[in-house]
Structure formats: structure tokens, C-alpha cells
Scaffold this motif. Structure first.
Motif, PDB file in Angstrom:
ATOM      1  N   ARG A  79       0.832  -1.197  -0.063  1.00 16.68           N
ATOM      2  CA  ARG A  79       0.042   0.097   0.103  1.00 16.68           C
ATOM      3  C   ARG A  79       0.719   1.362   0.000  1.00 16.68           C
ATOM      4  O   ARG A  79       2.035   1.217   0.715  1.00 16.68           O
ATOM      5  CB  ARG A  79      -0.780  -0.058   1.182  1.00 16.68           C
ATOM      6  CG  ARG A  79      -1.949   0.917   1.269  1.00 16.68           C
ATOM      7  CD  ARG A  79      -3.181   0.635   2.058  1.00 16.68           C
ATOM      8  NE  ARG A  79      -2.818   0.025   3.333  1.00 16.68           N
ATOM      9  CZ  ARG A  79      -3.179   0.406   4.710  1.00 16.68           C
ATOM     10  NH1 ARG A  79      -3.903   1.458   4.681  1.00 16.68           N
ATOM     11  NH2 ARG A  79      -2.702  -0.363   5.621  1.00 16.68           N
ATOM     12  N   VAL A  80       0.370   2.156  -0.791  1.00 12.72           N
ATOM     13  CA  VAL A  80       1.357   3.568  -0.640  1.00 12.72           C
ATOM     14  C   VAL A  80       0.566   4.564  -0.367  1.00 12.72           C
ATOM     15  O   VAL A  80      -0.682   4.536  -0.500  1.00 12.72           O
ATOM     16  CB  VAL A  80       1.668   3.983  -2.170  1.00 12.72           C
ATOM     17  CG1 VAL A  80       2.214   5.204  -2.145  1.00 12.72           C
ATOM     18  CG2 VAL A  80       2.611   2.988  -2.798  1.00 12.72           C
ATOM     19  N   ILE A  81       0.942   5.346   0.770  1.00  8.49           N
ATOM     20  CA  ILE A  81       0.171   6.377   1.504  1.00  8.49           C
ATOM     21  C   ILE A  81       0.628   7.953   1.064  1.00  8.49           C
ATOM     22  O   ILE A  81       1.880   7.849   1.339  1.00  8.49           O
ATOM     23  CB  ILE A  81       0.167   5.985   2.811  1.00  8.49           C
ATOM     24  CG1 ILE A  81      -0.725   4.963   3.519  1.00  8.49           C
ATOM     25  CG2 ILE A  81      -0.467   7.427   3.591  1.00  8.49           C
ATOM     26  CD1 ILE A  81      -0.869   4.417   4.636  1.00  8.49           C
ATOM     27  N   PHE A  82      -0.192   8.684   0.496  1.00 10.25           N
ATOM     28  CA  PHE A  82       0.161   9.882   0.201  1.00 10.25           C
ATOM     29  C   PHE A  82      -0.008  10.816   1.094  1.00 10.25           C
ATOM     30  O   PHE A  82      -1.303  10.946   1.405  1.00 10.25           O
ATOM     31  CB  PHE A  82      -0.171  10.382  -1.228  1.00 10.25           C
ATOM     32  CG  PHE A  82       0.284  11.818  -1.751  1.00 10.25           C
ATOM     33  CD1 PHE A  82       1.426  12.166  -1.968  1.00 10.25           C
ATOM     34  CD2 PHE A  82      -0.693  12.547  -1.978  1.00 10.25           C
ATOM     35  CE1 PHE A  82       1.850  13.233  -2.455  1.00 10.25           C
ATOM     36  CE2 PHE A  82      -0.259  14.115  -2.245  1.00 10.25           C
ATOM     37  CZ  PHE A  82       0.813  14.261  -2.479  1.00 10.25           C
ATOM     38  N   MET A  83       0.675  11.839   1.725  1.00 13.01           N
ATOM     39  CA  MET A  83       0.315  12.637   2.780  1.00 13.01           C
ATOM     40  C   MET A  83       0.882  14.057   2.138  1.00 13.01           C
ATOM     41  O   MET A  83       1.606  14.187   1.462  1.00 13.01           O
ATOM     42  CB  MET A  83       1.182  12.494   3.788  1.00 13.01           C
ATOM     43  CG  MET A  83       0.625  11.176   4.801  1.00 13.01           C
ATOM     44  SD  MET A  83       1.487  10.964   6.334  1.00 13.01           S
ATOM     45  CE  MET A  83       0.944  12.401   7.235  1.00 13.01           C
ATOM     46  N   ASP A  84      -0.188  14.969   2.518  1.00 15.24           N
ATOM     47  CA  ASP A  84       0.027  16.220   2.488  1.00 15.24           C
ATOM     48  C   ASP A  84      -0.443  17.262   3.224  1.00 15.24           C
ATOM     49  O   ASP A  84      -1.554  16.895   3.742  1.00 15.24           O
ATOM     50  CB  ASP A  84      -0.370  16.836   1.023  1.00 15.24           C
ATOM     51  CG  ASP A  84       0.087  18.007   0.620  1.00 15.24           C
ATOM     52  OD1 ASP A  84       1.165  18.654   1.225  1.00 15.24           O
ATOM     53  OD2 ASP A  84      -0.261  18.732  -0.539  1.00 15.24           O
TER      54      ASP A  84
END
Lengths: 255, 246
Positions: A219-224
């Protein structure tokens, strides 16, 4: 789920469960309500622009950073002010840092033996055996008698991985493990991490190495801006990012 | 010209005084270090109730001449009835212990400042690494912070040792026959201040320089495990833009 159920360790769901986690540094909100559940054996890659809260997030999991709000349960143990819980969690969670953080006054071997002896109560001979076996796995056993400053960055980071492994953690946190390395050394460290992933260890890794994410991540989690903006399989995330922010980010890190 | 026979005659008495100087110095430094470590931790603490008093103590001690501190302990305390009547009176009556208390408290302030600075120099990342490995606070201090702080503190502490040895000459002002005291007595017997004081000076000099040399060697030995000269030169090279990706 009640707090009691979480504490008893009977929690269904993940080995790491974060809900509504917040963290401030003064007036700056680093985490704005993070919800994340990680399954046993899952490999997670967290990415996002700098200042997005990725490092803060994983540093909260072993309470190197103290979260302000929400709850974090690791291996059935609720992380709060209680020292016994914190110590319990830290015994199960290994961490690898961007800047290696090897103890400069100890040899490579002593770095790896310290925690197993002090925290797990191993005898020197046992600790040495464990240390040598992991140093061999990261292909650096021949440097065991050297001091960290005598090694290259890539070698130091492999020692740091071995040092964390010597505690036989259930979960491994990696905080930009290749960002401080010279480019020619990134590969040796990535290969070590890929092997680690093959062992079935739960891994949560903050990295911009998208090749690694593609190859290893479940799983890839993209944070901003302190929130999880998007998550999905590497396939979904790289092919069809749902948000504009993710597209902008990917256009910068991919070529 | 120098009268060497006076110097030779004075030497045994002066060396006996040097023995007193040595005993004073060791006890002062020990007392100073024992108080300095908790003071240094207090100084670095976040709580105002800890770092406030520690900072004030250091500020006050550093702002008053050592000689005056010796006088306050030796002459001043005896003025109070409760001190004279307490079980501690044999200590406060004795100039030997008065010097040790006054200069020990003094050394504690300077040493605390050195230790506090050295503790702050230990990189935060190393403490985090120790925590992440599950070490307790005390284990982290014992195995990581203190060993590294000792290395950082050594050069400054060497200076403190030498200043303390020289400061023990203040003991001669309250009747003790340390090296300086013995020299003054010998001068009043021989009326040859030049020869006697010069000999005493030579003894101080040889003690301080040989100690300094020994401590330098210890420093080199302790830092042998991070020989950074070569690497630090490399690290100062700028990172060039446009590195190919991998």
C-alpha cells in the motif's frame, strides 16, 4: 472499539491502529487527524512533499514523538503516558533513521549487542551470536570490529538496519533511510530493505524511492499538509492518482 | 644571583606543602564533580524549578571571588551560634575542610557549566536511537549520553583542574601549609623570597604541565574511535546538482 478492548490486545484489525491522531509543534499542525490501520506483515510506503508530516507520523508509532490527540495502538498496546506501555511498544518496534544514528563510541558489533543485552537481557555471547548473524545478512560482518566513522554511509545504514533487527522487532519503521546517502550507495541499502521485506516483517517506510515502493509496497500512502490525502496499491497510485496533489508530487519525483 | 643552596634546603619543605596542595586539589575536584553532575542535569532541565535554582547558583558562585568564598566559610560561619553548636563544628573549625567546602562549591559551579554544555552537545538523534531500541532513560544516559559527554567535556575540564590546583594556594591565607603556605613560611625563615617563591612556582608548573600532558593523552585515546580528519574534509565538498537517478 473501546479503549479496554484495545489495551487487552484482543483487537481485531491491525498491528498498528492510529485513529484521529493529531500533533502540533507550537502553532504548526504537523498531523491533522490521521487514521491508519496496518495489518501484520503489510509493507507500507509513505510519501509526500517535505513538511507533510510523514516523519512525524512514523515517529509517533514508537513515541519518539508524543502525539497530542487521538489514539495509537501498537501490537495491542495503547500508547499513552504510561512508561510500561511505551517500553513494551519499543521492544516490538525497530527504527532506522535518515542519519543512521549509530553510536560513534562503540564498534559496529557493540552497537548491535547493546540493546539485546540491556533490554532483552541476553548474555554477551548470545548477543554476539545474534549480532553476527544479522551483520552477515546485511553483508557487513567483516566490519564488525570497526567504528561507525570508519564506514561509508551505505555501510553505516546497513549496520543500523542490522542493529534494529537484532531486537527481533515485529514492526520496522524506516524514516527516509536512503535520503542521506550518496547516490552510489542507495542501491545496497535498498537491496537490504527488499530482503527484509521478504521475511514477512511489517514495514512502514517513509521514502521517495518510488522503485522500491513499486517493488515492495502493499500500500502506498500519500500525505500532504498533515493529512493522508490518498492511499492505494502501488499499481493504482502510480497509474491513476486520484488527486491533483498526488499527480503534482509524482510528476516531481518520477521522471 | 640565585642562591642554589637555599633552594635545595627549601625543596623538601615545599614538596611537603605540595602534598597538601595535592590532597586539597583531589578532594575539591571530587566534591565539585559530585555536585556538578546533578547541577548540570538540573541546568538542562525544562522545568523552571530545576534550571532556575541551578542557574542562580552558578551565577552567584561565578560572580564572587574565590578568596572571599573561602573567608565566608572559614571566618563567617563561626560567627553563628547554631554552627558552633552543631555536630558539623569540627568541620567548619578546621581550615582544611573549610577550603575544601568553599573551593569545592566553587568548582561545582564551573564544572556544572562544562558538563551541562557537554550533555547538550550529544546529538539528539543518538538519544532517539537509544530510545527506539528500548533503552530506558537511565540506560541511555549511562551508555550513550554520558560517555559522549565525557569526551566533549575533557578539554574544558582539563582547564578546570589546572585552575583548581592553582586556586588551592588560597588555603595559605587561612593558615594551611600548602605549597604556597609552606613557601611563605620558608621565606620568613630565610629572608630569600626570590629563591623560595621561584622554587614553589617551578613545582606548581611541573604539576600542572605534567597533568595537562597526561589528560591530552587520555583525550587522544578516547577520540581514537572517531578519527574524522579525513572524512570531514570530504564532507565539506559541495553536493553537485544533477546527479543521475538510480
Amino acid at each position: 472499539m473501546s479503549v479496554r478492548a484495545m489495551e487487552s490486545g484482543s483487537s481485531e484489525g491491525g498491528t498498528v491502529v492510529m485513529s484521529a491522531v493529531t500533533k502540533r509543534f507550537g502553532s504548526f499542525a504537523a498531523l491533522k487527524g490521521i487514521g491508519l490501520s496496518v495489518d501484520r506483515g503489510e509493507k507500507i510506503v509513505i510519501c509526500g512533499p517535505s513538511g507533510s508530516g510523514k516523519s512525524t507520523l512514523i515517529r509517533c508509532i514508537n513515541r519518539i514523538e508524543k502525539h497530542d490527540g487521538g489514539s495509537i495502538v501498537v501490537e495491542g498496546c495503547l500508547l499513552d503516558h504510561r512508561l510500561t506501555n511505551i517500553e513494551k511498544v519499543r521492544r516490538e518496534v525497530g527504527m532506522v533513521f535518515q542519519s543512521f544514528n549509530l553510536f560513534p563510541h562503540m564498534t559496529v558489533l557493540a552497537n548491535c549487542m547493546l540493546a539485546p543485552m540491556l533490554v532483552r537481557g541476553l548474555k554477551a555471547a548470545e548477543a554476539e551470536e545474534v549480532a553476527i548473524s544479522y551483520l552477515r545478512r546485511v553483508r557487513i560482518a567483516d566490519q564488525a570490529a570497526k567504528y561507525p566513522s570508519q564506514l561509508s554511509g551505505g555501510q553505516q545504514q546497513r549496520v543500523a538496519i542490522a542493529r534494529a533487527m537484532c531486537m527481533k522487532p515485529k514492526i520496522m519503521l524506516l524514516d527516509e533511510p536512503t535520503s542521506a546517502l550518496d547516490p552510489e550507495m542507495v542501491k545496497e541499502v535498498l537491496n537490504t530493505m527488499i530482503e527484509l521485506a521478504g521475511d514477512g516483517m511489517t514495514m512502514i517506510c517513509v521514502t521517495h524511492e518510488m522503485g522500491f515502493a513499486r517493488q515492495v509496497a502493499d500500500r502506498v500512502i500519500f500525505m500532504d499538509d498533515g493529512t493522508i490525502v490518498e492511499e492505494g496499491t502501488p499499481e493504482q497510485f502510480f497509474r491513476q492518482p486520484k488527486t491533483q496533489r498526488a499527480r503534482d508530487f509524482l510528476s516531481q519525483v518520477l521522471h | 644571583m640565585l642562591d642554589f643552596s637555599i633552594m635545595a634546603d627549601a625543596l623538601p619543605k615545599l614538596l611537603k606543602g605540595a602534598g597538601m596542595t595535592g590532597r586539597l586539589s583531589i578532594l575539591i575536584l571530587l566534591l565539585g564533580m559530585m555536585l556538578a553532575v546533578p547541577l548540570a542535569y538540573a541546568r538542562n532541565a525544562k522545568s523552571v524549578w530545576l534550571h532556575g535554582p541551578a542557574s542562580i547558583y552558578i551565577l552567584v558562585i561565578r560572580g564572587i571571588p574565590s578568596l572571599l568564598q573561602v573567608f565566608i566559610v572559614y571566618y563567617g560561619l563561626g560567627q553563628f551560634g547554631f554552627v558552633r553548636n552543631s555536630v558539623l563544628w569540627p568541620i567548619f573549625r578546621d581550615p582544611f575542610w573549610c577550603v575544601i567546602i568553599a573551593l569545592g562549591l566553587n568548582s561545582a559551579a564551573y564544572t556544572a557549566e562544562i558538563v551541562a554544555g557537554a550533555l547538550r552537545q550529544v546529538p539528539k538523534g543518538l538519544v532517539e536511537a537509544a530510545q527506539a531500541l528500548g533503552l530506558s532513560w537511565l540506560q541511555t544516559q549511562r551508555k550513550v549520553t554520558i560517555p559522549l559527554a565525557v569526551r566533549a567535556a575533557l578539554p574544558a575540564y582539563e582547564n578546570e583542574i589546572i585552575l583548581t590546583i592553582k586556586a588551592t594556594s588560597l588555603a595559605s591565607t587561612i593558615t594551611l601549609l600548602d605549597l604556597t603556605g609552606a613557601a611563605r613560611l620558608e621565606v620568613s625563615n630565610t629572608f630569600a623570597p626570590y629563591e623560595v617563591f621561584l622554587t614553589a612556582g617551578a613545582i606548581y608548573f611541573s604539576i600542572t604541565t605534567s597533568l595537562s600532558w597526561l589528560l591530552r593523552r587520555l583525550e587522544v585515546r578516547l577520540s581514537a574511535d572517531h578519527r574524522n580528519e579525513e572524512r570531514s574534509v570530504k564532507e565539506f565538498q559541495p553536493v553537485l546538482p544533477g546527479v543521475p537517478d538510480h
